[in-house]
Write an enzyme that holds these catalytic residues in place. Structure first.
Site, mmCIF file in Angstrom:
data_model
loop_
_atom_site.group_PDB
_atom_site.id
_atom_site.type_symbol
_atom_site.label_atom_id
_atom_site.label_comp_id
_atom_site.label_asym_id
_atom_site.label_seq_id
_atom_site.Cartn_x
_atom_site.Cartn_y
_atom_site.Cartn_z
ATOM 1 C CE LYS A 96 -3.414 -1.044 -0.525
ATOM 2 N NZ LYS A 96 -3.808 -1.716 -1.801
ATOM 3 C CB ALA A 97 4.280 1.998 0.009
ATOM 4 C CB THR A 125 -0.881 0.119 -8.323
ATOM 5 O OG1 THR A 125 -1.048 -0.943 -7.383
ATOM 6 C CG2 THR A 125 -1.687 -0.170 -9.567
ATOM 7 C CG HIS A 169 4.100 -6.005 -1.410
ATOM 8 N ND1 HIS A 169 4.287 -4.702 -1.826
ATOM 9 C CD2 HIS A 169 2.828 -6.336 -1.760
ATOM 10 C CE1 HIS A 169 3.166 -4.276 -2.397
ATOM 11 N NE2 HIS A 169 2.277 -5.245 -2.383
ATOM 12 N NE ARG A 227 0.088 6.387 1.066
ATOM 13 C CZ ARG A 227 -1.136 6.030 0.694
ATOM 14 N NH1 ARG A 227 -1.398 4.762 0.395
ATOM 15 N NH2 ARG A 227 -2.101 6.930 0.595
ATOM 16 C CB SER A 247 -3.579 2.661 2.331
ATOM 17 O OG SER A 247 -3.779 2.098 1.079
ATOM 18 C CG PHE A 255 -6.456 9.184 -7.110
ATOM 19 C CD1 PHE A 255 -5.919 8.087 -6.456
ATOM 20 C CD2 PHE A 255 -7.804 9.460 -6.952
ATOM 21 C CE1 PHE A 255 -6.716 7.282 -5.651
ATOM 22 C CE2 PHE A 255 -8.606 8.663 -6.153
ATOM 23 C CZ PHE A 255 -8.057 7.567 -5.505
HETATM 24 S S1 PPS Z 1 -0.644 -2.854 -3.230
HETATM 25 O O1 PPS Z 1 -1.919 -3.615 -3.082
HETATM 26 O O2 PPS Z 1 0.239 -3.054 -2.063
HETATM 27 O O3 PPS Z 1 0.052 -3.124 -4.488
HETATM 28 O O4 PPS Z 1 -1.102 -1.319 -3.202
HETATM 29 P P1 PPS Z 1 -0.228 -0.087 -3.721
HETATM 30 O O5 PPS Z 1 -0.435 0.059 -5.173
HETATM 31 O O6 PPS Z 1 1.151 -0.186 -3.211
HETATM 32 O O7 PPS Z 1 -0.923 1.140 -2.961
HETATM 33 C C1 PPS Z 1 -2.262 1.504 -3.163
HETATM 34 C C2 PPS Z 1 -2.406 2.950 -2.704
HETATM 35 O O8 PPS Z 1 -1.804 3.812 -3.684
HETATM 36 C C3 PPS Z 1 -2.790 4.745 -4.111
HETATM 37 N N1 PPS Z 1 -2.571 5.142 -5.502
HETATM 38 C C4 PPS Z 1 -2.464 6.419 -5.901
HETATM 39 N N2 PPS Z 1 -2.460 7.559 -5.196
HETATM 40 C C5 PPS Z 1 -2.357 8.733 -5.899
HETATM 41 N N3 PPS Z 1 -2.273 8.787 -7.242
HETATM 42 C C6 PPS Z 1 -2.266 7.663 -7.982
HETATM 43 N N4 PPS Z 1 -2.194 7.729 -9.301
HETATM 44 C C7 PPS Z 1 -2.362 6.417 -7.310
HETATM 45 N N5 PPS Z 1 -2.383 5.114 -7.705
HETATM 46 C C8 PPS Z 1 -2.514 4.370 -6.582
HETATM 47 C C9 PPS Z 1 -4.113 3.988 -3.929
HETATM 48 O O9 PPS Z 1 -5.209 4.859 -3.982
HETATM 49 C C10 PPS Z 1 -3.856 3.368 -2.558
HETATM 50 O O10 PPS Z 1 -3.886 4.323 -1.505
HETATM 51 P P2 PPS Z 1 -5.197 4.705 -0.660
HETATM 52 O O11 PPS Z 1 -4.721 5.640 0.420
HETATM 53 O O12 PPS Z 1 -5.751 3.433 -0.107
HETATM 54 O O13 PPS Z 1 -6.147 5.372 -1.613
#
Ligand code: PPS
Length: 280
Positions: free
Chosen positions: A57-58, A61, A119, A141, A149, A241
Site C-alpha cells: 500500500k505504498a 501500482t 513486497h 509511504r 490504506s 489518481f
Molecule cells: S498494493 O496492493 O500493495 O500493491 O497497493 P499499492 O499500489 O502499493 O498502494 C495503493 C495505494 O496507492 C494509491 N494510488 C495512488 N495515489 C495517488 N495517485 C495515484 N495515481 C495512485 N495510484 C494508486 C491507492 O489509492 C492506494 O492508496 P489509498 O490511500 O488506499 O487510496
C-alpha cells in the site's frame, strides 16, 4: 466465464478462509506468499529486469503504471485495454490457488525489460537480482497513510488476514504483525541497502503526490531514459489518481478476490496532511 466463476468463489469466501499470519524467518507472512518460496527464491533474473519493491500500500501500482507507460506506452491499444496491470507487472511471490503464480507470470513475460513487483523485505529478495545487478525502485509511504490504506485493503481483500477492528489493527501495525512484517523494518532495511547496492532508487509516495513530473524525471534519469518535457507532462497527467481510478486495467476491479462493495482499491491516494493544509 472462468473469471466470473472465480469471482463468485472468492467473493463467497468468508473470514474463516482468510489466511493466518505466522512467523516466517522472523517476518510475519501468510502462506499465499510463502507456498511458492523455493520456486521464487530460485528465480533467474535478467540484467535488464526492473524490480519495483514496496511495503504493501505504498504506491506500487502507481509506479508500476508509470514504468509500464514509459517503456510500453506505444503498445497496441488492444493490449492496453485488455491486460491488467497485475499481469503486465506481475507480483513475484504471489501464489493463490486457482490463479497463475506471480513467478509463472514473470516467466511468461515477453517484454524487455520485464517489470516485476514485490513486497518482500530486503533480506528475502531472490539472490539473482543482486547477482545480475538489476535496477530496483523502492517506494516508501508515511506510516499513517500506509496503515490506513492497509486497513481498508485488508477489509476488501479476501486473501488477506481479517483486519478486525481498527484499534486492534492499529496495535498490530505498531507491533509489526502485518503481512510482510513491520513497516519500520521494511522501509529502514531497504534504506540501509542503498549503502551497499548502488542500483537502487529510493523514492517517496508523498513526493509523487507533490510533484509527479519531477519524480518521473528522477526515475528516468535512474533508468537512463530521456523523454522530452512534453512527454513527461503528458505521462504525468495520465497517471493522476482520477485517471487511474477510472482505468479498469489499473484499478484492480477485474481481480476476483477483492470486494469493491466494501472498499475500492484506489481509495483516496492523497496525503492526509495535505488535506489538513488545504482546510486551514
Ligand atoms: S498494493 O496492493 O500493495 O500493491 O497497493 P499499492 O499500489 O502499493 O498502494 C495503493 C495505494 O496507492 C494509491 N494510488 C495512488 N495515489 C495517488 N495517485 C495515484 N495515481 C495512485 N495510484 C494508486 C491507492 O489509492 C492506494 O492508496 P489509498 O490511500 O488506499 O487510496
Amino acid at each position: 466465464m472462468l473469471k466470473v466463476l472465480l469471482s463468485f468463489f472468492f467473493v463467497q469466501m468468508d473470514s474463516t478462509l482468510r489466511p493466518e499470519l505466522f512467523d516466517f524467518h522472523g517476518v510475519m507472512m501468510t502462506h499465499y506468499f510463502t507456498d511458492n518460496w523455493n520456486n521464487y527464491q530460485n528465480f533467474q533474473a535478467r540484467p535488464d529486469d526492473i524490480l519495483i519493491a514496496t511495503y504493501p500500500k505504498a504506491g506500487t501500482t502507481w509506479v508500476s503504471y508509470i514504468l509500464d507507460l514509459l517503456y510500453f506506452g506505444q503498445t497496441s491499444t488492444a493490449q492496453k485495454t485488455s491486460t491488467p496491470i497485475y499481469e503486465r507487472v506481475p507480483f513475484l511471490e504471489f501464489a493463490v490457488p486457482g490463479l497463475e503464480t506471480g513467478k509463472d507470470l514473470v516467466d511468461g513475460l515477453s517484454t524487455s525489460p520485464r517489470l516485476i513487483k514485490t513486497h518482500l523485505p530486503v533480506q528475502f529478495i531472490p539472490k539473482s537480482f543482486w547477482e545480475q545487478n538489476c535496477r530496483i525502485i523502492y517506494v516508501a509511504r508515511n506510516a499513517k497513510d500506509n496503515m490506513v490504506s492497509f486497513f481498508h485493503f485488508d477489509r476488501m481483500n479476501k486473501v488477506e488476514p481479517d483486519p478486525g477492528e481498527w484499534s486492534s489493527f492499529f496495535q498490530r501495525f505498531l507491533d509489526g504483525k502485518m503481512v510482510f512484517g513491520s513497516w519500520y523494518d521494511h522501509v529502514n532495511n531497504w534504506w540501509k541497502k542503498k549503502e551497499s547496492y548502488s542500483n537502487l532508487h529510493y523514492m517517496f509516495f508523498e513526493d509523487l503526490v507533490e510533484n509527479t513530473g519531477k519524480e518521473i524525471e528522477k526515475l528516468c534519469s535512474f533508468l537512463g531514459l530521456s523523454p522530452s518535457a512534453e512527454e513527461v507532462e503528458t505521462l504525468s497527467s495520465s497517471v493522476q489518481f482520477d485517471n487511474m481510478k477510472k482505468d479498469k486495467m489499473a484499478n484492480f476491479s477485474t481481480t476476483p478476490f477483492m470486494d469493491f462493495k466494501i472498499s475500492p482499491f484506489m481509495r483516496k491516494g492523497l496525503l492526509n496532511n495535505r488535506l489538513i493544509q488545504e482546510k486551514t
